[in-house]
Design a protein around this motif. Sequence first.
Motif, PDB file in Angstrom:
ATOM      1  N   VAL A   1      34.672  44.633  28.923  1.00 45.17           N
ATOM      2  CA  VAL A   1      35.629  45.732  28.754  1.00 45.17           C
ATOM      3  C   VAL A   1      35.728  46.052  27.273  1.00 45.17           C
ATOM      4  O   VAL A   1      36.086  45.182  26.470  1.00 45.17           O
ATOM      5  N   GLY A   2      35.423  47.296  26.900  1.00 46.29           N
ATOM      6  CA  GLY A   2      35.516  47.687  25.505  1.00 46.29           C
ATOM      7  C   GLY A   2      34.671  46.792  24.623  1.00 46.29           C
ATOM      8  O   GLY A   2      33.485  46.575  24.872  1.00 46.29           O
TER       9      GLY A   2
ATOM     10  N   LEU B   1      40.034  46.433  36.036  1.00 44.63           N
ATOM     11  CA  LEU B   1      39.150  46.539  34.883  1.00 44.63           C
ATOM     12  C   LEU B   1      38.304  47.798  34.977  1.00 44.63           C
ATOM     13  O   LEU B   1      37.785  48.144  36.044  1.00 44.63           O
ATOM     14  N   THR B   2      38.161  48.479  33.847  1.00 43.67           N
ATOM     15  CA  THR B   2      37.205  49.569  33.702  1.00 43.67           C
ATOM     16  C   THR B   2      36.322  49.220  32.505  1.00 43.67           C
ATOM     17  O   THR B   2      36.641  48.306  31.745  1.00 43.67           O
ATOM     18  N   PRO B   3      35.225  49.929  32.312  1.00 43.85           N
ATOM     19  CA  PRO B   3      34.401  49.621  31.142  1.00 43.85           C
ATOM     20  C   PRO B   3      35.134  49.749  29.813  1.00 43.85           C
ATOM     21  O   PRO B   3      34.726  49.136  28.822  1.00 43.85           O
ATOM     22  N   ALA B   4      36.238  50.501  29.806  1.00 43.20           N
ATOM     23  CA  ALA B   4      36.938  50.739  28.540  1.00 43.20           C
ATOM     24  C   ALA B   4      38.302  50.087  28.455  1.00 43.20           C
ATOM     25  O   ALA B   4      38.855  49.970  27.357  1.00 43.20           O
TER      26      ALA B   4
ATOM     27  N   GLY C   1      36.962  44.847  44.229  1.00 39.51           N
ATOM     28  CA  GLY C   1      35.854  45.539  43.577  1.00 39.51           C
ATOM     29  C   GLY C   1      35.698  45.174  42.122  1.00 39.51           C
ATOM     30  O   GLY C   1      34.716  45.558  41.495  1.00 39.51           O
ATOM     31  N   GLN C   2      36.656  44.412  41.574  1.00 42.54           N
ATOM     32  CA  GLN C   2      36.583  44.033  40.174  1.00 42.54           C
ATOM     33  C   GLN C   2      35.809  42.735  39.966  1.00 42.54           C
ATOM     34  O   GLN C   2      35.489  42.379  38.851  1.00 42.54           O
ATOM     35  N   ARG C   3      35.550  42.026  41.044  1.00 41.23           N
ATOM     36  CA  ARG C   3      34.825  40.770  40.931  1.00 41.23           C
ATOM     37  C   ARG C   3      33.331  41.056  40.953  1.00 41.23           C
ATOM     38  O   ARG C   3      32.809  41.603  41.912  1.00 41.23           O
ATOM     39  N   VAL C   4      32.648  40.691  39.908  1.00 39.82           N
ATOM     40  CA  VAL C   4      31.216  40.916  39.851  1.00 39.82           C
ATOM     41  C   VAL C   4      30.476  39.805  40.561  1.00 39.82           C
ATOM     42  O   VAL C   4      29.565  40.030  41.346  1.00 39.82           O
ATOM     43  N   ALA C   5      30.858  38.558  40.291  1.00 36.36           N
ATOM     44  CA  ALA C   5      30.223  37.419  40.943  1.00 36.36           C
ATOM     45  C   ALA C   5      31.139  36.229  40.824  1.00 36.36           C
ATOM     46  O   ALA C   5      31.987  36.164  39.948  1.00 36.36           O
TER      47      ALA C   5
END
Length: 338
Positions: A8-9, A39-42, A329-333
């Motif tokens: 993030v950021g 969480l978002t990319p920013a 949807g915020q969990r990547v792995a």
Amino acid sequence: MNTNVIPVGSLGGEQVQSVLTSATAAPSLHNSQPWRFRLTPAAIELYADTTRAVGVADPQHRELLLSCGAALLNLRVAIRALGVHPDVQLLPDTARPDLLAVVRPQGHSVVTPLDRRLAAAIGHRRTNRMPFSSTKVDASLLDGLRQVAKLEQSWMATPDAARLPLLRTLIRQAHETQQRDPAFVGEWSHWTGRGPDSPDGVPSRTAGPLPEDQDEWVLRDFSDGQARPRVNGKDFEPNPAIAVIGTFHDLPLAHLQAGQGMQRVLLTATADGLSASFLSAVVEVTETRKQLRDLVVGGLWPQAVLRLGYGSPVPATPRRELEDMLDGGQRVANSART
């Protein structure tokens, strides 16, 4: 289970996980942990999780917002300690009232000794419900706590000796009012006296001894009747330092600011070697909160009452898994617990 999250950021994924873990170390009413994150990319978005509200004690969600404000302060401190600037926007969307803050970790900032000091205190802060020693808290430490509260648009009042008996009476009145309410008693039993495996609520091991004297400051039994016997000579201190966190208005923005001010006070107190617990009943009962406002804080709205002193080490209360506090949807792995 360890949760791998997206960058993030200016923060990498492991750093995001670290600062979120710090955020969730904040105190909350009955350790209800009423927050969630997206969480978002920013940005890291902080939401109120009203499904975890303590409805009888906190019907307006005022203490829920205080708790989320404390989590937000921890998040800001943890980000700054990584040399990143946390750009914060409070209550950014009136159409989404549960969205309390958007934190954008961006750019770089110099890590100061104060940043490191507060960040280190996050993991050591405890709600200490045990008796404190009779050692008086130095006035200079209380002055310092008043100053740090102001940094978060909050104010800290310390009642003088003449007002303390009246304040103790208000606390007792509030306690008795709540104990006459079967709904409150049922809710209290639900959240307190938890077993060692519970991820939330107040476990018996951190409950502290059952008060014996109605003139004591600490009246609540957090063990749900399971408190261990009082150790001889280990009575609750007769005159703790009392701090009231107040605000100029009583809207949600003030509650978020007061939560951040309260947590900055608690982290600073921890770094100064002080212990703290909450005397919440007096601000949960409408009538006693009104009287407290007139008695202590000069017309300010009282948001939290702290008991400060020198205590022995106590264990931490448990926390839920981080993945349970992230939006779907915020969990990547996920990887196995180590």
